[in-house]
Design a protein around this motif. Structure first.
Motif, PDB file in Angstrom:
ATOM      1  N   LEU A  87       0.821  -1.209   0.000  1.00 13.07           N
ATOM      2  CA  LEU A  87       0.000   0.000   0.000  1.00 13.07           C
ATOM      3  C   LEU A  87       0.861   1.268   0.000  1.00 13.07           C
ATOM      4  N   SER A  88       2.077   1.189   0.554  1.00 13.21           N
ATOM      5  CA  SER A  88       2.966   2.360   0.574  1.00 13.21           C
ATOM      6  C   SER A  88       3.615   2.615  -0.781  1.00 13.21           C
ATOM      7  N   GLY A  89       3.589   1.606  -1.651  1.00 12.00           N
ATOM      8  CA  GLY A  89       4.225   1.740  -2.961  1.00 12.00           C
ATOM      9  C   GLY A  89       5.616   1.160  -3.039  1.00 12.00           C
ATOM     10  N   LEU A  90       6.154   0.675  -1.913  1.00 12.18           N
ATOM     11  CA  LEU A  90       7.473   0.047  -1.944  1.00 12.18           C
ATOM     12  C   LEU A  90       7.461  -1.194  -2.825  1.00 12.18           C
ATOM     13  N   MET A  91       6.411  -1.989  -2.685  1.00  9.69           N
ATOM     14  CA  MET A  91       6.251  -3.209  -3.466  1.00  9.69           C
ATOM     15  C   MET A  91       5.002  -3.089  -4.321  1.00  9.69           C
ATOM     16  N   LYS A  92       5.132  -3.450  -5.583  1.00 10.36           N
ATOM     17  CA  LYS A  92       3.963  -3.421  -6.459  1.00 10.36           C
ATOM     18  C   LYS A  92       3.234  -4.755  -6.446  1.00 10.36           C
ATOM     19  N   ASP A  93       4.004  -5.826  -6.436  1.00 14.36           N
ATOM     20  CA  ASP A  93       3.410  -7.164  -6.496  1.00 14.36           C
ATOM     21  C   ASP A  93       4.104  -8.098  -5.513  1.00 14.36           C
ATOM     22  N   VAL A  94       3.328  -9.007  -4.952  1.00 17.95           N
ATOM     23  CA  VAL A  94       3.847 -10.097  -4.142  1.00 17.95           C
ATOM     24  C   VAL A  94       3.407 -11.398  -4.801  1.00 17.95           C
ATOM     25  N   VAL A  95       4.354 -12.264  -5.083  1.00 13.64           N
ATOM     26  CA  VAL A  95       4.054 -13.584  -5.647  1.00 13.64           C
ATOM     27  C   VAL A  95       3.940 -14.568  -4.492  1.00 13.64           C
TER      28      VAL A  95
END
Length: 357
Positions: free
Chosen positions: A274-282
């Protein structure tokens, strides 16, 4: 019934029945493996041995196993080493043998170091399967795997490429150990995928190993950034390592500057997505992985699953499954015959808020 232990606090009884009942409701509550009432009436004592105690990933898998055990009437003993070492896992295997358990569900710290102890358990009449992280093939009957190594490695590279502008620049890997049976395979598969022409502008500058604890992985992420200030992305194929790396990058004020992706519990990583650090988690449904593992173990013990390559069986609302080469069962079920990424899920801002694991 469920019993939860660790090497530092054995014989601790927990409310496994309550937990299992809740999980059955969440998973739909229907019968898993097609079997007879007679076979389901036989109850077994099963040890589920994971890499280390206190890991939220394995606790989620155990909750799924508890649900299956409640349905079948099995007694689950959850026992994991306080320190994630093969030597401590061997001690637990010896305990399972001494207690005359019927079966073992195992996630390996080292695939070869535990093989002798598991083979001893099999000779004592126990049914041994691996899940999550495999062991040497002679030391188990079946391997319940979340997805193929190549599918996971390829998905990680695809994700980091999509997150880095122009899919170009320096990247690094942060993993547990070169001896970790699943993480090392995922890193190798990702590096193989990086050889494809479409990823030609990505350059791996380091592969770091930080063990299976938060503090060292946090520190090693900071060290990576100090050693490689032009780093554009980090691939982290483990839940403990990924949560630590995300926190370190956030603390270094690198949100939007350095991309990170990997494999981790969505509920742990929600704030970073939600902060934008990560776009996707697999990831995959780890609760279902534990549910499937216990159901396969019960089926082996009851004789409703033989483990022969090509065998097909149903797992209730989880659908149909089949035994692949190397006596492996994939979480994606029979979809894996045509879909190479079967069992894998992608979590982002749109859907991560609805996940409970």
């Amino acid at each position: 019934m469920s019993i939860r232990r660790s090497l530092t606090n054995r014989r601790v009884r927990v409310g496994g029945v309550v937990c299992a009942a809740a999980m059955i409701a969440a998973l739909g509550g229907s019968g898993l493996i097609s079997t007879t009432a007679a076979s389901a009436a036989t109850h077994y004592k099963i040890f589920m041995i994971s890499k280390g105690a206190g890991n939220p990933y394995f606790e989620a898998a155990q909750s799924g196993a508890s649900a299956a055990a409640k349905q079948w009437g099995d007694t689950m003993v959850f026992d994991s080493p306080a320190d994630a070492t093969a030597a401590e896992q061997v001690t637990i295997i010896d305990t399972a043998i001494a207690e005359h358990a019927n079966g073992i569900i195992f996630s390996a710290d080292d695939p070869n170091a535990v093989a002798g102890a598991l083979e001893k358990a099999m000779k004592a009449g126990m049914k041994v399967i691996s899940y999550d992280a495999d062991v040497a093939a002679p030391a188990r009957s079946l391997f319940v795997n979340q997805a193929t190594y190549s599918a996971i490695g390829g998905s990680l590279v695809k994700a980091i490429c999509a997150e880095i502008p122009g899919c170009a620049g320096e990247i690094a890997f942060l993993s547990e150990s070169p001896d970790s049976p699943n993480l090392s395979q995922w890193v190798a598969a990702a590096k193989s995928a990086l050889k494809l022409p479409i990823y030609g502008k990505l350059k791996v500058v380091e592969t770091a190993y930080c063990g299976d604890s938060d503090a060292p992985c946090y520190a090693d992420t900071q060290a990576l950034m100090k050693a490689h200030p032009d780093l554009k992305g980090i691939i982290v194929p483990g839940s403990v390592q990924l949560a630590a790396a995300a926190r370190a990058l956030t603390d270094l004020s690198l949100v939007g500057k350095v991309q990170v992706t990997g494999l981790g519990l969505p509920i742990q990583l929600k704030s970073y997505v939600l902060s934008g650090l990560m776009k996707d988690v697999v990831f995959w449904n780890v609760i279902n992985l534990g549910y499937l593992a216990e159901s396969v173990e019960h089926g082996l013990l009851a004789g409703t699953i033989t483990g022969k390559i090509g065998e097909t069986f149903r797992a209730g609302k989880l659908g149909s499954f089949f035994v692949q080469a190397d006596h492996m069962i994939l979480l994606g079920g029979t979809d894996c015959k045509t879909d190479l990424t079967c069992g894998l899920l992608l979590f982002n801002k749109k859907n991560i808020g609805s996940v409970t694991y």
